[in-house]
Design an enzyme around this catalytic site. Structure first.
Site, short mmCIF file in Angstrom:
data_model
loop_
_atom_site.label_atom_id
_atom_site.label_comp_id
_atom_site.label_asym_id
_atom_site.label_seq_id
_atom_site.Cartn_x
_atom_site.Cartn_y
_atom_site.Cartn_z
N GLU A 29 0.95 -1.24 -0.07
CA GLU A 29 0.16 -0.11 0.11
C GLU A 29 0.88 1.32 0.01
OE1 GLU A 29 -3.94 -1.67 2.26
OE2 GLU A 29 -2.44 -0.63 3.34
N CYS A 74 3.40 8.87 0.86
CA CYS A 74 3.99 7.78 1.82
C CYS A 74 3.89 6.32 1.07
CB CYS A 74 2.98 7.45 2.85
SG CYS A 74 3.58 6.46 4.15
N CYS A 116 6.41 -6.28 7.40
CA CYS A 116 7.47 -5.65 8.32
C CYS A 116 7.98 -6.93 9.19
CB CYS A 116 7.24 -4.59 9.04
SG CYS A 116 8.44 -3.71 9.75
N CYS A 152 6.60 -3.65 15.92
CA CYS A 152 6.25 -2.78 17.01
C CYS A 152 4.78 -3.28 17.36
CB CYS A 152 6.28 -1.48 16.24
SG CYS A 152 7.87 -0.96 15.82
N CYS A 179 1.58 -1.18 15.76
CA CYS A 179 1.19 -1.16 14.32
C CYS A 179 0.47 -2.37 13.69
CB CYS A 179 2.81 -1.09 13.89
SG CYS A 179 2.84 -0.78 11.80
N CYS A 193 -1.15 6.56 9.64
CA CYS A 193 -0.02 5.99 10.26
C CYS A 193 -0.22 4.62 10.92
CB CYS A 193 0.85 6.93 11.26
SG CYS A 193 1.53 8.13 10.75
N1 SAH Z 1 9.35 1.08 9.87
C1 SAH Z 1 9.56 2.45 9.78
C2 SAH Z 1 8.64 3.18 9.02
C3 SAH Z 1 7.43 3.05 9.07
S1 SAH Z 1 6.73 4.63 9.53
C4 SAH Z 1 9.58 3.18 11.01
O1 SAH Z 1 9.01 2.66 12.29
O2 SAH Z 1 9.58 4.37 11.30
C5 SAH Z 1 5.44 4.48 10.47
C6 SAH Z 1 5.24 5.31 11.58
O3 SAH Z 1 3.87 5.16 12.12
C7 SAH Z 1 5.93 5.03 12.64
O4 SAH Z 1 6.70 6.39 13.16
C8 SAH Z 1 5.10 4.35 13.79
O5 SAH Z 1 5.85 4.52 15.12
C9 SAH Z 1 3.95 5.14 13.55
N2 SAH Z 1 2.85 3.99 13.89
C10 SAH Z 1 2.74 2.77 13.91
N3 SAH Z 1 1.30 2.35 14.21
C11 SAH Z 1 0.97 3.49 14.38
C12 SAH Z 1 -0.66 3.48 15.08
N4 SAH Z 1 -1.28 2.67 15.16
N5 SAH Z 1 -0.86 4.74 15.23
C13 SAH Z 1 -0.26 5.78 14.96
N6 SAH Z 1 1.00 5.78 14.51
C14 SAH Z 1 1.64 4.69 14.25
#
Ligand code: SAH
Length: 381
Positions: free
Chosen positions: A100, A113, A120, A124, A127, A349
């Site tokens: 996506e 984006c 991945c 985390c 996420c 995000c």
């Molecule tokens: N793997 C990389 C690129 C992904 S960026 C990284 O971790 O930076 C995606 C961003 O969205 C990251 O900053 C992550 O912390 C944030 N993110 C992930 N899940 C989220 C959620 N459920 N709500 C808000 N932000 C989230």
């Protein structure tokens, strides 16, 4: 008649070649170098997806090129539109995987984006993409092609050509870009080339969960994007629980690597901080964060948690969010509150998990794990 299955031949994909490489391949095919450049400009500058479009290359030469080079393309499987103007594109790769990308209009700017991996591996806890697990890296052509397909979509919507252009690019879609380092670097070289999409490296941001050795490597490259780092916690106890990668490279090691990262004049590192109710949103956490980042040339993007069915976290109340931000500001830490974009189409995000109308297209590979029972850190280097 159904389409034949894609042939996974071994001709190089023009999307994934740098200009130099395309010129070199033309020579191996018995053609002058400039033929390689012409073809490269069609694909990377104009978004061509077939040899037939290349009107300044005669049919005999096109056939010669096509014998040694293929032109891959992502298939646009679905376009979802948010009521706030955000557009989510779902693509299918030639081996049938879904990825996506999100287009986010914001005044005169349009930020795209893009994804760097199918799924991945970083895990985390908050996420949605993490719950897919990692299927594979995207190749440089698949990374760059997300931009070309999005440009084609915008152009098709606005045939006059005076409308939206992609002005900024963020590697914040599915995947951990620094886990796919070489392909991401190559995509940066391709996308910033003047004869291709010509995006300025100052308008490109790579976001990482914090792979310390790769940050060091990135700092030594000639093409250097802006850096965003998903910090998400103000101490190791909380970060260990929500980002298992912290057990390998903790906050101290991460901040040391960031301090050593060579920043251009007037540039700052962006720290992302997902606000999770009762996990990292207290005033004490804000104080700890300001203390931690003192002396860094940085800003903090506060991202209120975007809910999705795979995580049991909650978004803090707007009062709590405001109080957190005011406390950071009071302590001299520049923070920006990111309003969720495209959350009605699961495009915000952390929501990218190949969902359409709320339904998952591919079953998740990982079960939901509560923050308190985080699994051990994956081996990521
Ligand atoms: N793997 C990389 C690129 C992904 S960026 C990284 O971790 O930076 C995606 C961003 O969205 C990251 O900053 C992550 O912390 C944030 N993110 C992930 N899940 C989220 C959620 N459920 N709500 C808000 N932000 C989230």
């Amino acid at each position: 008649m159904s389409a034949p299955p894609p042939t996974l031949d071994d001709r190089p994909d023009l999307r994934a070649l740098t200009l130099d490489e395309a010129q070199a391949v033309a020579v191996t095919l018995g053609l002058p170098r400039f033929r390689g450049e012409q073809a490269w400009r069609w694909v990377h500058g104009k978004g061509a997806t077939s040899w037939d479009e290349m009107s300044n290359i005669g049919p005999a030469v096109r056939d010669r090129l096509a014998a040694g080079i293929r032109i891959g393309t992502l298939v646009v499987a679905e376009v979802q539109r948010s009521r706030d103007g955000t557009i989510k594109l779902r693509f299918t790769t030639r081996d049938g995987f879904a990825i996506e990308s999100v287009l986010i209009p914001d005044g005169d700017k349009t930020t795209q984006c893009i994804s760097s991996q199918v799924g991945c591996a970083v895990d985390c806890q908050f996420c949605a993409t993490a719950k897919l697990g990692l299927t594979r890296n995207l190749d440089p052509g698949e990374i760059a092609d997300q931009v070309y397909r999005a440009k084609a979509l915008l152009a098709a919507e606005d045939p006059g050509g005076s409308g939206r252009r992609i002005t900024n690019l963020v590697y914040m879609g599915m995947g951990e870009p620094l886990h796919n380092y070489d392909n991401v670097m190559r995509s940066l070289r391709i996308l910033t080339h003047d004869l291709g999409a010509g995006l300025s490296q100052r308008r490109i941001t790579v976001s990482t969960a914090g792979l310390v050795p790769r940050l060091e490597k990135l700092g030594a490259e000639d093409v250097r994007p802006n850096l965003a780092v998903s910090l998400n916690a103000s101490n190791d106890r909380v970060r260990d629980a929500i980002m298992p990668i912290n057990k390998k490279w903790n906050i101290g090691k991460l901040l040391a690597a960031i301090r050593a990262y060579p920043l251009e004049h007037r540039r700052r590192v962006t720290f992302e901080y997902v606000l999770l109710a009762d996990v990292n949103d207290s005033l004490a956490a804000a104080g700890e964060l300001a203390q931690l980042l003192r002396g860094h040339r940085c800003k903090v993007n506060l991202i209120p948690f975007n809910p999705h069915p795979e995580a049991a976290y909650r978004r803090p109340s707007s009062e709590a969010i405001e109080a957190f931000q005011s406390e950071c500001k009071r302590l001299g830490l520049p923070t920006y509150l990111r309003t969720p974009r495209g959350d009605d189409i699961d495009a915000a995000c952390g929501q990218l998990a190949n969902r359409s109308n709320g339904e998952l297209l591919v079953p998740l590979r990982r079960k939901h794990v509560a923050a308190s029972s985080a699994p051990p850190a994956p081996d990521v280097e």
